[in-house]
Design a protein around this motif. Sequence first.
Motif, short mmCIF file in Angstrom:
data_model
loop_
_atom_site.label_atom_id
_atom_site.label_comp_id
_atom_site.label_asym_id
_atom_site.label_seq_id
_atom_site.Cartn_x
_atom_site.Cartn_y
_atom_site.Cartn_z
N HIS A 34 0.83 -1.21 0.00
CA HIS A 34 0.00 0.00 0.00
C HIS A 34 0.87 1.26 0.00
N LEU A 35 1.93 1.22 0.79
CA LEU A 35 2.82 2.38 0.89
C LEU A 35 3.54 2.61 -0.45
N MET A 36 3.98 1.53 -1.09
CA MET A 36 4.63 1.66 -2.40
C MET A 36 3.64 2.20 -3.45
N GLN A 37 2.43 1.66 -3.42
CA GLN A 37 1.41 2.13 -4.37
C GLN A 37 1.10 3.61 -4.14
N ALA A 38 1.10 4.02 -2.88
CA ALA A 38 0.85 5.44 -2.56
C ALA A 38 1.94 6.33 -3.14
N ILE A 39 3.20 5.89 -3.03
CA ILE A 39 4.31 6.64 -3.63
C ILE A 39 4.09 6.78 -5.13
N GLY A 40 3.78 5.65 -5.78
CA GLY A 40 3.59 5.66 -7.22
C GLY A 40 2.45 6.55 -7.66
N HIS A 41 1.30 6.45 -6.98
CA HIS A 41 0.14 7.26 -7.36
C HIS A 41 0.37 8.75 -7.12
N PHE A 42 1.05 9.06 -6.02
CA PHE A 42 1.35 10.47 -5.73
C PHE A 42 2.20 11.07 -6.84
N ILE A 43 3.23 10.32 -7.27
CA ILE A 43 4.11 10.82 -8.33
C ILE A 43 3.36 10.94 -9.66
N ILE A 44 2.54 9.94 -9.98
CA ILE A 44 1.78 9.96 -11.25
C ILE A 44 0.87 11.18 -11.32
N PHE A 45 0.19 11.51 -10.20
CA PHE A 45 -0.76 12.62 -10.21
C PHE A 45 -0.09 13.98 -10.07
N ASN A 46 1.05 14.03 -9.40
CA ASN A 46 1.69 15.32 -9.16
C ASN A 46 2.89 15.60 -10.05
N LYS A 47 3.47 14.54 -10.63
CA LYS A 47 4.61 14.72 -11.53
C LYS A 47 4.39 13.81 -12.75
N PRO A 48 3.36 14.12 -13.55
CA PRO A 48 2.97 13.24 -14.66
C PRO A 48 4.04 13.06 -15.72
N GLU A 49 5.05 13.91 -15.72
CA GLU A 49 6.11 13.77 -16.72
C GLU A 49 7.06 12.61 -16.39
N LEU A 50 7.00 12.10 -15.15
CA LEU A 50 7.88 11.01 -14.73
C LEU A 50 7.24 9.65 -15.04
N LYS A 51 8.08 8.70 -15.46
CA LYS A 51 7.60 7.35 -15.77
C LYS A 51 7.79 6.46 -14.55
N VAL A 52 6.69 5.88 -14.07
CA VAL A 52 6.70 5.04 -12.87
C VAL A 52 6.36 3.61 -13.25
N ARG A 53 7.11 2.65 -12.70
CA ARG A 53 6.77 1.25 -12.94
C ARG A 53 6.81 0.48 -11.62
N TYR A 54 5.69 -0.23 -11.36
CA TYR A 54 5.59 -1.11 -10.18
C TYR A 54 5.58 -2.55 -10.65
N ILE A 55 6.33 -3.42 -9.97
CA ILE A 55 6.31 -4.85 -10.29
C ILE A 55 6.74 -5.65 -9.08
N ARG A 56 6.21 -6.85 -8.97
CA ARG A 56 6.66 -7.77 -7.93
C ARG A 56 7.86 -8.56 -8.47
N MET A 57 8.79 -8.89 -7.59
CA MET A 57 9.98 -9.60 -8.04
C MET A 57 9.63 -10.93 -8.70
N GLU A 58 8.58 -11.59 -8.26
CA GLU A 58 8.18 -12.86 -8.88
C GLU A 58 7.81 -12.64 -10.34
N ASP A 59 7.09 -11.55 -10.63
CA ASP A 59 6.71 -11.24 -12.01
C ASP A 59 7.93 -10.84 -12.85
N TYR A 60 8.83 -10.07 -12.21
CA TYR A 60 10.08 -9.70 -12.89
C TYR A 60 10.86 -10.95 -13.27
N PHE A 61 10.95 -11.88 -12.34
CA PHE A 61 11.67 -13.14 -12.56
C PHE A 61 11.03 -13.95 -13.68
#
Length: 280
Positions: A34-61
């Motif tokens: 939840h805390l990680m998602q909050a960081i990502g959403h805050f950046i997306i809404f307040n700094k839309p020029e930045l590219k944000v990517r969230y992933i779980r290590m299992e999916d990355y693997f």
Amino acid sequence: SKFAYNAAFSVANNPSKKFNPLFIYGASGLGKTHLMQAIGHFIIFNKPELKVRYIRMEDYFNEWVRCFQYNESSKTRKSQVNNSLMRKFHQKFQNIDILLMDDIQFIESKMKTMEDFFSTFEALYTNNKQIVIASDRLPKDIPTLDNRLRTRFEMGLVVDIVPPDYYTRFEIVKAYAKELEVDADDEVFAYIADNFVNNVRELKGAFNKVSAYAEFSGVGVTPDIAKRALNCAVRRKEITIEKIAQCVADYFELSVKDLKSTARQQKIAKARHIAIYLAR
């Protein structure tokens, strides 16, 4: 957990300026994702020029393995074709501004993936991109984690999320009841908060069971219904050395007097050692 919250808020406001990487750890169900998602959403809404990517290590693997297997099975093709999929994979995670990597502990014992992720980490860090990592353990407690990764995880800010205190647990259950539009007494919230102390999922599960029990019984959510549904023992009494000694003595069919004696018979000595260990 205010420290973890403030660290996350600082990173969301000023990515890659101060705490990089930010490493969040804590037991399951305490809100790391939840805390990680909050960081990502805050950046997306307040700094839309930045590219944000969230992933779980299992999916990355799993994605890395697919690319690797494709390359291995296509060795007869031209090398540039072989490498194109892996190159796209690397571009996907390196040409961004903020990487949110969840459940990093999944990487342990996967040596090839560690090497690949190390390259991704280095590329992002060198280019002053923000990295946020979540784990259920500290870096030093992930046994097979590559030392290069461990030291890099620890060079930023490491914060932990702890189980909520009684007041917070009470408010969580109360808010959850409101979300479900279920009327209940404060005594119900207090009973659940008092008996389920480990994480938020446990609290929600307990309330779901109480509300379902009440619904199937055709009654309201009351303290009596909560006690019957959950069947929790009364708040545990304080554990004392005397109680430990009595439990161990009962288990070994001895008396506390035997444990406290100078007798050296194997059965008594073993029971005495266990009682001392538990008391410590």
